[in-house]
Design an enzyme around this catalytic site. Structure first.
Site, PDB file in Angstrom:
ATOM      1  N   HIS A   1       0.847  -1.194   0.000  1.00 30.48           N
ATOM      2  CA  HIS A   1       0.000   0.000   0.000  1.00 30.48           C
ATOM      3  C   HIS A   1       0.880   1.241   0.000  1.00 30.48           C
ATOM      4  O   HIS A   1       2.108   1.157  -0.098  1.00 30.48           O
ATOM      5  CB  HIS A   1      -1.014  -0.023   1.145  1.00 30.48           C
TER       6      HIS A   1
ATOM      7  N   CYS B   1       3.208  -8.013  15.775  1.00 30.76           N
ATOM      8  CA  CYS B   1       4.546  -7.399  15.871  1.00 30.76           C
ATOM      9  C   CYS B   1       5.639  -8.448  15.822  1.00 30.76           C
ATOM     10  O   CYS B   1       6.806  -8.107  15.711  1.00 30.76           O
ATOM     11  CB  CYS B   1       4.716  -6.633  17.178  1.00 30.76           C
TER      12      CYS B   1
ATOM     13  N   CYS C   1      -1.676  -4.904  22.923  1.00 22.87           N
ATOM     14  CA  CYS C   1      -0.534  -4.397  22.170  1.00 22.87           C
ATOM     15  C   CYS C   1      -0.858  -2.969  21.718  1.00 22.87           C
ATOM     16  O   CYS C   1      -1.897  -2.744  21.105  1.00 22.87           O
ATOM     17  CB  CYS C   1      -0.282  -5.275  20.947  1.00 22.87           C
TER      18      CYS C   1
ATOM     19  N   HIS D   1      -1.367  -2.889  17.740  1.00 25.08           N
ATOM     20  CA  HIS D   1      -2.433  -3.634  17.074  1.00 25.08           C
ATOM     21  C   HIS D   1      -3.754  -3.646  17.849  1.00 25.08           C
ATOM     22  O   HIS D   1      -4.747  -4.163  17.355  1.00 25.08           O
ATOM     23  CB  HIS D   1      -1.979  -5.071  16.805  1.00 25.08           C
TER      24      HIS D   1
ATOM     25  N   LYS E   1      -6.093   6.080  10.922  1.00 20.20           N
ATOM     26  CA  LYS E   1      -5.090   5.074  10.598  1.00 20.20           C
ATOM     27  C   LYS E   1      -5.573   4.250   9.409  1.00 20.20           C
ATOM     28  O   LYS E   1      -6.760   3.965   9.291  1.00 20.20           O
ATOM     29  CB  LYS E   1      -4.916   4.178  11.842  1.00 20.20           C
TER      30      LYS E   1
ATOM     31  N   LYS F   1      -7.183  -2.397   6.851  1.00 19.49           N
ATOM     32  CA  LYS F   1      -8.060  -3.183   5.979  1.00 19.49           C
ATOM     33  C   LYS F   1      -9.491  -3.109   6.476  1.00 19.49           C
ATOM     34  O   LYS F   1     -10.427  -2.982   5.702  1.00 19.49           O
ATOM     35  CB  LYS F   1      -7.603  -4.639   6.003  1.00 19.49           C
TER      36      LYS F   1
HETATM   37  N1  MSP Z   1       9.070  -7.229   7.942  1.00 16.65           N
HETATM   38  C1  MSP Z   1       9.194  -6.123   8.817  1.00 16.65           C
HETATM   39  C2  MSP Z   1      10.442  -5.345   8.532  1.00 16.65           C
HETATM   40  C3  MSP Z   1      11.722  -6.109   8.615  1.00 16.65           C
HETATM   41  S1  MSP Z   1      13.106  -5.139   8.187  1.00 16.65           S
HETATM   42  C4  MSP Z   1      14.408  -6.081   8.583  1.00 16.65           C
HETATM   43  C5  MSP Z   1       7.985  -5.197   8.655  1.00 16.65           C
HETATM   44  N2  MSP Z   1       7.301  -5.292   7.501  1.00 16.65           N
HETATM   45  S2  MSP Z   1       6.019  -4.408   7.112  1.00 16.65           S
HETATM   46  O1  MSP Z   1       5.511  -4.978   5.898  1.00 16.65           O
HETATM   47  O2  MSP Z   1       5.118  -4.328   8.196  1.00 16.65           O
HETATM   48  O3  MSP Z   1       6.571  -3.006   6.746  1.00 16.65           O
HETATM   49  C6  MSP Z   1       6.702  -1.988   7.693  1.00 16.65           C
HETATM   50  C7  MSP Z   1       7.216  -0.772   6.978  1.00 16.65           C
HETATM   51  O4  MSP Z   1       6.332  -0.431   5.884  1.00 16.65           O
HETATM   52  C8  MSP Z   1       7.289   0.496   7.791  1.00 16.65           C
HETATM   53  O5  MSP Z   1       8.426   0.580   8.606  1.00 16.65           O
HETATM   54  C9  MSP Z   1       7.273   1.529   6.682  1.00 16.65           C
HETATM   55  O6  MSP Z   1       8.497   1.534   6.025  1.00 16.65           O
HETATM   56  C10 MSP Z   1       6.224   0.966   5.750  1.00 16.65           C
HETATM   57  N3  MSP Z   1       4.869   1.349   6.168  1.00 16.65           N
HETATM   58  C11 MSP Z   1       3.818   0.511   6.377  1.00 16.65           C
HETATM   59  N4  MSP Z   1       2.728   1.256   6.711  1.00 16.65           N
HETATM   60  C12 MSP Z   1       3.046   2.564   6.743  1.00 16.65           C
HETATM   61  C13 MSP Z   1       2.314   3.757   6.891  1.00 16.65           C
HETATM   62  N5  MSP Z   1       1.020   3.782   7.151  1.00 16.65           N
HETATM   63  N6  MSP Z   1       2.979   4.918   6.749  1.00 16.65           N
HETATM   64  C14 MSP Z   1       4.306   4.964   6.414  1.00 16.65           C
HETATM   65  N7  MSP Z   1       5.006   3.856   6.242  1.00 16.65           N
HETATM   66  C15 MSP Z   1       4.472   2.630   6.562  1.00 16.65           C
HETATM   67  O7  MSP Z   1       7.731  -4.431   9.545  1.00 16.65           O
END
Ligand code: MSP
Length: 634
Positions: free
Chosen positions: A19, A130, A144, A147, A296, A299
């Protein structure tokens, strides 16, 4: 020595489709990689997917497929998306790749052999969302904080990494390197975590419960904890331990993440590296969260924004521009389609698009489409502004203030637009005696456009290329942050190649309504100075809102009962942006000594402070911690 730059994104979980949040981080990394390439650095840009752990195993089970088949599918979605957003990653890593599995096992063996991993018993609260244990203190109402779900209580024998052993080292490293974690608010957040004693990190899961992971090299009944596995991607991706890339890029490694995963990156990862005998990364760059229309993204709320939909609807460069211009790196932002369209129309279609089309049209008309000559008595305004702006943009890139970089570039665009108005090329064209002057004015404008095109290139590579082509530059790739330092780079006599409009204006119709949005005027210029004595005549106070109700028959007004040490009624024009129930209990600021005025028959004794209407609507001034009611504000 050759300059080097290494940037990584988080590797994204494969339990949900990409997304706008994932797109933002990856586009920021791309903007940085493109900028550093254009500045002459050897650059490596890594992204990929995180595929092991409970979360993925659960999602796969729900879909009725194996974890690997599930991971292949979603990882493929990420991999296919990035080229569509012109992401220039050098490598795409998957944690299920053999070279990654081997690297994780090599690091585990190293840390185990050094005596920093031990077997122990653990019980605690685990949040699957997490993928980590929480202490009771960290939970809010037993849930949490991220979440809002109740974590599972888990009791297990497991392997632990002696993270606590490195707590003091980490604190001194952060203190000695102020920009190790940036912006500063996140550095402070990590230092705040470190004020409490650090617990050791549970780094295994018994296969009896979860088999989807990397087997521990020293006990085949266990798999590796997903974070211990995932973080290591940053070294696998550049060929740890003995490739040329690893030697070049690890010493300059910079990670880019959002605030949600600060703890694993700010605490687990540097201590893991230390234990494995590796240098810590150079910078951890942390950005805020994208919300949607103030809430926020989730889904269940059905407000997840798809990057491809926006790109298809409005164009890729407009999308990239909006994301980087709107968010202040480090702070949260709210995505609004209406705000997006306003920026595209005002800043891209009007300011930039019109500049290019007006200037090229004049060169077609007055100079037969050929670049005129630059005469020695040229004006200084555009070259001077360009030189200053180039310096400011470079500084913004070092500080990761992308919105400021774009604002600086727009200063040059706006100066060029004013230069047209001030010099009226159409009047110069009428007098044969003014032909040199005309040529000179147009040359200056074309040069300003060349500089702008290079400066925007990391943000909007497609449009940058189109502009350079329109300027008759046959090899746009040769333009970079060095070539724009010399004013006069365009060759006189070269033919322009006019093209279609760069950014067509968007007619935006909010859902369901036929009405077009009204343009919101830019903020007015700053008013003339006033003395402190004059300012002191205005008595600003902290007020607490006791009651709030809509004023009947008015779309705009709310009636507020407030406490400023005494009770008062005020009327405020904020009903379009705030519901009464959002306001009760809030502390705000009011002008307490403004002459009372009657609005819709209600006497208002004071006025609250809020912004003018912006694309986000009106925002009422509030406090970041609870102030004393009635306190004076200056
Ligand atoms: N798999 C772990 C990261 C491991 S790195 C060694 C993870 N994945 S995630 O799919 O949840 O991705 C998180 C990251 O996605 C956030 O840190 C950010 O970079 C991006 N974002 C996901 N949702 C976001 C927002 N709503 N706004 C900005 N960035 C966000 O965590």
């Amino acid at each position: 020595m050759e300059k080097a730059f290494y940037i990584t994104t988080p590797i994204y979980y494969v339990n949900a489709s990409p997304h706008i949040g994932h797109a933002y981080t990856t586009i920021v990394a791309d903007v940085l990689a493109r900028y550093h390439r254009l500045s002459g650095s050897r650059t490596f840009f890594l992204t990929g997917t995180d595929e092991h752990g409970d979360k993925i195993a659960e999602a796969a089970e729900k879909s009725g497929v194996t974890p690997k088949a599930y991971a292949d599918r979603i990882s493929g979605q990420f991999r296919d998306l990035w080229p569509k957003l012109t992401i220039t990653n050098d490598y795409f890593i998957r944690t299920t790749d053999t070279n990654h599995i081997e690297t994780v096992q090599a690091i585990l063996s190293k840390v185990y052999d050094a005596g920093d991993i031990y077997f122990g018993h653990y019980e605690g609260y685990y949040c699957v969302g997490c993928e980590r244990f929480y202490t009771e203190k960290e939970l809010i109402d037993g849930k949490c904080p991220d979440h809002q779900t109740e974590p599972e209580f888990r009791k297990e024998s497991n392997y632990f990494f002696k993270m606590s052993k490195y707590q003091d080292w980490l604190i001194s490293h952060i203190n000695a390197n102020p920009d190790f974690i940036r912006p500063e608010r996140y550095r402070n957040e990590v230092l705040a975590f470190l004020r409490e004693p650090l617990e050791d990190l549970c780094i295994s899961r018994p296969k009896s419960r979860l088999s989807w992971g990397i087997t521990l090299p020293f006990d085949e009944n266990y798999v590796t904890y997903v974070w211990f596995d995932a973080l290591i991607n940053y070294i696998t991706g550049i060929g740890y331990p003995d490739s040329d890339n690893f030697r070049t890029f690890w010493p300059v490694a910079q990670h880019l993440i959002a605030k949600d995963i600060l703890k694993p990156h700010g605490i687990y990862w540097p201590t893991m590296l230390k234990a494995a005998g590796l240098e810590p990364y150079k910078h951890l760059n942390v950005h805020g969260y994208w919300n949607v229309d103030q809430s926020k993204m989730s889904k269940s709320l059905g407000n997840v924004i798809s990057p491809l939909e926006l790109k298809d609807k409005y164009g890729l460069d407009a999308f990239r521009y909006y994301l980087l211009r709107e968010m202040v790196f480090g702070l949260d932002s709210s995505f609004s389609e209406e705000g997006f369209v306003q920026r595209v129309n005002a800043e891209l279609a009007n300011d930039l698009g019109n500049l290019v089309s007006r200037v090229t049209a004049m060169v077609m008309k007055y100079c037969k489409g050929k670049i005129p000559a630059l005469t020695p008595e040229a004006d200084a305004i555009l070259p001077d502004t360009a030189a200053r702006v180039i310096g400011d943009v470079e500084k913004s890139f070092q500080e990761l203030t992308f919105h400021k970089a774009l604002m600086s570039i727009w200063e040059l665009i706006n100066t060029a637009n004013r230069y047209i108005v001030e010099n009226e090329p159409w009047s110069l064209a009428k007098d044969p005696a003014n032909q040199d002057r005309l040529g000179n004015v147009l040359y200056q404008l074309l040069e300003a456009i060349r500089v702008v095109a290079v400066l925007i290139s990391p943000f909007m590579p497609g449009s940058s290329g189109k502009i350079l082509t329109q300027l008759g530059i046959t090899d746009p790739e040769r333009e970079d942050f060095k070539t724009i330092r010399t004013w006069g780079g365009l060759s006189s006599g070269q033919s322009l190649q006019r093209g279609e409009a760069l950014f067509p204006r968007i007619d935006y119709k909010p859902d369901g309504g036929a009405a077009e949005i009204k343009a919101i005027p830019p903020p007015p210029p700053i008013k003339p100075e006033v003395s402190y004595e004059d300012f002191e005549k205005i008595d600003l106070r902290v007020a607490r809102i006791l009651e709030a109700e809509v004023v009947p028959k008015s779309a705009k007004l709310l009636k507020l009962k407030i406490d400023i040490g005494e009770e008062r009624t005020i009327v405020a024009g904020i009903a379009k942006d705030y519901k009464p129930e959002q306001l009760v209990g809030k502390s705000i600021v009011i002008v307490a000594n403004l002459k009372p005025a009657k609005l819709m028959g209600i006497e208002s004794r004071g006025m609250l402070l809020a912004t003018d209407t912006t694309a986000e609507g009106i925002t009422v001034l509030a406090f970041d911690r609870e102030p004393r009611t009635g306190a004076k504000v200056r």
